[in-house]
Design a protein around this motif. Structure first.
Motif, PDB file in Angstrom:
ATOM      1  N   ALA A   1       1.832  14.752  -0.693  1.00  0.00           N
ATOM      2  CA  ALA A   1       0.849  14.821  -1.776  1.00  0.00           C
ATOM      3  C   ALA A   1       1.609  14.849  -3.092  1.00  0.00           C
ATOM      4  CB  ALA A   1      -0.030  16.058  -1.629  1.00  0.00           C
ATOM      5  N   VAL A   2       1.115  14.124  -4.071  1.00  0.00           N
ATOM      6  CA  VAL A   2       1.830  13.982  -5.338  1.00  0.00           C
ATOM      7  C   VAL A   2       1.048  14.646  -6.463  1.00  0.00           C
ATOM      8  CG1 VAL A   2       0.764  11.754  -5.860  1.00  0.00           C
ATOM      9  CG2 VAL A   2       2.956  12.337  -6.893  1.00  0.00           C
ATOM     10  N   LYS A   3       1.780  15.273  -7.361  1.00  0.00           N
ATOM     11  CA  LYS A   3       1.205  15.838  -8.579  1.00  0.00           C
ATOM     12  C   LYS A   3       1.991  15.291  -9.757  1.00  0.00           C
ATOM     13  CE  LYS A   3      -0.104  20.181 -10.873  1.00  0.00           C
ATOM     14  NZ  LYS A   3       0.307  19.720 -12.217  1.00  0.00           N
ATOM     15  N   PHE A   4       1.311  14.834 -10.793  1.00  0.00           N
ATOM     16  CA  PHE A   4       1.961  14.207 -11.927  1.00  0.00           C
ATOM     17  C   PHE A   4       2.171  15.202 -13.063  1.00  0.00           C
ATOM     18  CE2 PHE A   4      -0.454  10.793  -9.863  1.00  0.00           C
ATOM     19  CZ  PHE A   4       0.582   9.924  -9.578  1.00  0.00           C
ATOM     20  N   SER A   5       3.278  15.038 -13.762  1.00  0.00           N
ATOM     21  CA  SER A   5       3.483  15.791 -14.997  1.00  0.00           C
ATOM     22  C   SER A   5       2.712  15.097 -16.112  1.00  0.00           C
ATOM     23  CB  SER A   5       4.974  15.837 -15.344  1.00  0.00           C
ATOM     24  OG  SER A   5       5.433  14.546 -15.695  1.00  0.00           O
ATOM     25  N   PRO A   6       2.442  15.790 -17.213  1.00  0.00           N
ATOM     26  CA  PRO A   6       1.709  15.144 -18.314  1.00  0.00           C
ATOM     27  C   PRO A   6       2.374  13.868 -18.811  1.00  0.00           C
ATOM     28  CG  PRO A   6       1.792  17.512 -18.646  1.00  0.00           C
ATOM     29  CD  PRO A   6       2.683  17.222 -17.470  1.00  0.00           C
ATOM     30  N   GLU A   7       3.711  13.798 -18.732  1.00  0.00           N
ATOM     31  CA  GLU A   7       4.431  12.628 -19.230  1.00  0.00           C
ATOM     32  C   GLU A   7       4.085  11.347 -18.476  1.00  0.00           C
ATOM     33  OE1 GLU A   7       5.691  15.535 -18.632  1.00  0.00           O
ATOM     34  OE2 GLU A   7       6.961  16.188 -20.304  1.00  0.00           O
ATOM     35  N   ALA A   8       3.504  11.465 -17.276  1.00  0.00           N
ATOM     36  CA  ALA A   8       3.161  10.282 -16.490  1.00  0.00           C
ATOM     37  C   ALA A   8       1.929   9.563 -17.024  1.00  0.00           C
ATOM     38  CB  ALA A   8       2.934  10.666 -15.033  1.00  0.00           C
TER      39      ALA A   8
ATOM     40  N   THR B   1       0.845  -1.191   0.000  1.00  0.00           N
ATOM     41  CA  THR B   1       0.000   0.000   0.000  1.00  0.00           C
ATOM     42  C   THR B   1       0.874   1.233   0.000  1.00  0.00           C
ATOM     43  OG1 THR B   1      -0.081   0.035   2.409  1.00  0.00           O
ATOM     44  CG2 THR B   1      -1.846  -1.154   1.276  1.00  0.00           C
ATOM     45  N   THR B   2       0.254   2.371  -0.266  1.00  0.00           N
ATOM     46  CA  THR B   2       0.950   3.643  -0.176  1.00  0.00           C
ATOM     47  C   THR B   2       0.186   4.553   0.772  1.00  0.00           C
ATOM     48  OG1 THR B   2      -0.254   4.837  -1.886  1.00  0.00           O
ATOM     49  CG2 THR B   2       1.534   3.400  -2.620  1.00  0.00           C
ATOM     50  N   THR B   3       0.843   5.609   1.216  1.00  0.00           N
ATOM     51  CA  THR B   3       0.190   6.609   2.067  1.00  0.00           C
ATOM     52  C   THR B   3       0.269   7.972   1.403  1.00  0.00           C
ATOM     53  OG1 THR B   3       2.268   6.917   3.268  1.00  0.00           O
ATOM     54  CG2 THR B   3       0.693   5.351   4.192  1.00  0.00           C
ATOM     55  N   THR B   4       0.330   7.974   0.097  1.00  0.00           N
ATOM     56  CA  THR B   4       0.465   9.221  -0.645  1.00  0.00           C
ATOM     57  C   THR B   4      -0.906   9.763  -1.033  1.00  0.00           C
ATOM     58  OG1 THR B   4       2.592   8.516  -1.522  1.00  0.00           O
ATOM     59  CG2 THR B   4       1.476  10.295  -2.677  1.00  0.00           C
ATOM     60  N   GLU B   5      -1.089  11.060  -0.876  1.00  0.00           N
ATOM     61  CA  GLU B   5      -2.317  11.729  -1.294  1.00  0.00           C
ATOM     62  C   GLU B   5      -2.118  12.361  -2.669  1.00  0.00           C
ATOM     63  OE1 GLU B   5      -5.159  11.817   0.169  1.00  0.00           O
ATOM     64  OE2 GLU B   5      -4.838  11.331   2.279  1.00  0.00           O
ATOM     65  N   TYR B   6      -3.205  12.434  -3.439  1.00  0.00           N
ATOM     66  CA  TYR B   6      -3.154  13.168  -4.698  1.00  0.00           C
ATOM     67  C   TYR B   6      -3.359  14.645  -4.405  1.00  0.00           C
ATOM     68  CZ  TYR B   6      -3.822  14.166  -9.648  1.00  0.00           C
ATOM     69  OH  TYR B   6      -3.675  14.665 -10.912  1.00  0.00           O
ATOM     70  N   HIS B   7      -2.722  15.512  -5.179  1.00  0.00           N
ATOM     71  CA  HIS B   7      -2.706  16.932  -4.843  1.00  0.00           C
ATOM     72  C   HIS B   7      -4.072  17.611  -4.926  1.00  0.00           C
ATOM     73  CE1 HIS B   7      -2.991  19.116  -8.809  1.00  0.00           C
ATOM     74  NE2 HIS B   7      -2.922  17.874  -9.205  1.00  0.00           N
ATOM     75  N   ARG B   8      -5.036  16.999  -5.609  1.00  0.00           N
ATOM     76  CA  ARG B   8      -6.377  17.581  -5.691  1.00  0.00           C
ATOM     77  C   ARG B   8      -7.181  17.209  -4.442  1.00  0.00           C
ATOM     78  NH1 ARG B   8      -8.490  19.643 -10.273  1.00  0.00           N
ATOM     79  NH2 ARG B   8     -10.011  20.429  -8.758  1.00  0.00           N
ATOM     80  N   LEU B   9      -6.742  17.725  -3.304  1.00  0.00           N
ATOM     81  CA  LEU B   9      -7.403  17.443  -2.038  1.00  0.00           C
ATOM     82  C   LEU B   9      -8.820  17.999  -2.007  1.00  0.00           C
ATOM     83  CD1 LEU B   9      -4.395  18.298   0.297  1.00  0.00           C
ATOM     84  CD2 LEU B   9      -5.150  16.025  -0.410  1.00  0.00           C
TER      85      LEU B   9
ATOM     86  N   ALA C   1     -12.460  10.564 -11.444  1.00  0.00           N
ATOM     87  CA  ALA C   1     -11.156  10.263 -12.019  1.00  0.00           C
ATOM     88  C   ALA C   1     -10.094  10.160 -10.933  1.00  0.00           C
ATOM     89  CB  ALA C   1     -10.772  11.333 -13.032  1.00  0.00           C
ATOM     90  N   VAL C   2     -10.106  11.096  -9.974  1.00  0.00           N
ATOM     91  CA  VAL C   2      -9.097  11.080  -8.912  1.00  0.00           C
ATOM     92  C   VAL C   2      -9.256   9.835  -8.035  1.00  0.00           C
ATOM     93  CG1 VAL C   2      -8.263  12.274  -6.858  1.00  0.00           C
ATOM     94  CG2 VAL C   2      -8.831  13.574  -8.911  1.00  0.00           C
ATOM     95  N   GLU C   3     -10.488   9.431  -7.760  1.00  0.00           N
ATOM     96  CA  GLU C   3     -10.702   8.206  -6.981  1.00  0.00           C
ATOM     97  C   GLU C   3     -10.149   6.989  -7.713  1.00  0.00           C
ATOM     98  OE1 GLU C   3     -14.892   8.310  -6.326  1.00  0.00           O
ATOM     99  OE2 GLU C   3     -14.704   9.363  -4.394  1.00  0.00           O
ATOM    100  N   GLN C   4     -10.268   6.969  -9.028  1.00  0.00           N
ATOM    101  CA  GLN C   4      -9.700   5.865  -9.804  1.00  0.00           C
ATOM    102  C   GLN C   4      -8.179   5.914  -9.776  1.00  0.00           C
ATOM    103  OE1 GLN C   4     -11.701   4.930 -13.665  1.00  0.00           O
ATOM    104  NE2 GLN C   4     -13.131   6.540 -13.065  1.00  0.00           N
ATOM    105  N   TYR C   5      -7.597   7.128  -9.831  1.00  0.00           N
ATOM    106  CA  TYR C   5      -6.140   7.256  -9.679  1.00  0.00           C
ATOM    107  C   TYR C   5      -5.697   6.558  -8.395  1.00  0.00           C
ATOM    108  CZ  TYR C   5      -6.286  11.366 -12.886  1.00  0.00           C
ATOM    109  OH  TYR C   5      -6.460  12.221 -13.926  1.00  0.00           O
TER     110      TYR C   5
END
Length: 243
Positions: free
Chosen positions: A181-188, A150-158, A204-208
């Protein structure tokens, strides 16, 4: 119609990235990329092309030999590309690594054994070339997270997925103190133009997060290499929190 009179003209603005997204976001490897030129040698897409500074000025196209500086490119690749002849070449090519900010801290040149494969685009004056790093498949050391379950990372769109997050007392923005909190570049993303042009929503964020947290969700968004980077970042949380 039968009179063959001009009734009107329709114009559509579309970015080069939308048209040629597969070229713009070709590879995760900094030594692998794709570029496109005209048969006159002008670079249309290339990682070293300067980004436009405004929307009103006419674009300034550089000759590809200013970006691909090796003599082998000039002799083996360039003549065939501008003639519209497909081909393949391998040589030790120059690559530039940025030292922080390329504008303020400069770059460092290195040599990488590379292959060049090019093909003209049918019905156009464009030629596309794919550059591969022939050294990337050699033995390399790979770091893996110690706790991949598992991870404990949050997506930046809190604002979309976590209404209970407090606001920063300094800036009034949503912020997490207990995890990163992580934010992805378009290349990801598998489809970078879609990510750039379509607003994110809660679904979409929940699916991420379903995929990134446990890999139980369906991955229809990210390139396969992204998950390793996320797990490494997550493993560092305990180190940052204990510092």
């Amino acid at each position: 119609g039968a009179s063959q009179l001009l009734r009107g003209v329709v114009g559509v603005d579309i970015t080069i990235t939308d048209l040629f997204g597969d070229i713009s976001y070709f590879s995760d490897d900094e030594h692998q990329y794709a570029f496109m030129i005209t048969t006159e040698g002008e670079a249309i897409l290339h990682p070293l092309l300067n980004q436009p500074t405004d929307l009103t000025s006419d674009p300034l196209f550089q000759d590809i030999t200013l970006l691909e500086v090796d003599q082998e490119f000039r002799q083996q690749v360039y003549p065939k590309m501008i003639n519209g002849t497909p081909g393949h070449a391998e040589f030790n090519a120059t690559r530039y690594l940025t030292l922080g900010s390329s504008r303020y801290e400069g770059t460092q040149a290195t040599k990488v054994m590379s292959s060049y494969d090019w093909q003209p685009v049918a019905g156009s004056s464009y030629v596309v070339c794919v550059v591969l790093n022939l050294e990337s498949n050699r033995a390399t050391s790979t770091i893996k997270a110690q706790n991949p379950a598992t991870t404990t990372t949050e997506y930046h769109r809190l604002d979309l997925v976590n209404s209970g997050v407090p606001r920063c007392s300094q800036f009034g923005r949503l912020a997490t103190g207990g995890t990163s909190a992580v934010k992805f570049s378009p290349e990801a993303f598998l489809d970078p133009p879609h990510y750039l042009n379509v607003p994110e929503n809660k679904s979409a964020v929940e699916q991420y997060l379903a995929y990134l947290d446990s890999q139980t969700g369906t991955n229809k968004y990210f390139k396969p290499t992204v998950i390793n980077s996320i797990r490494l970042t997550s493993a560092l949380n305990s180190i940052w929190q204990g510092a």
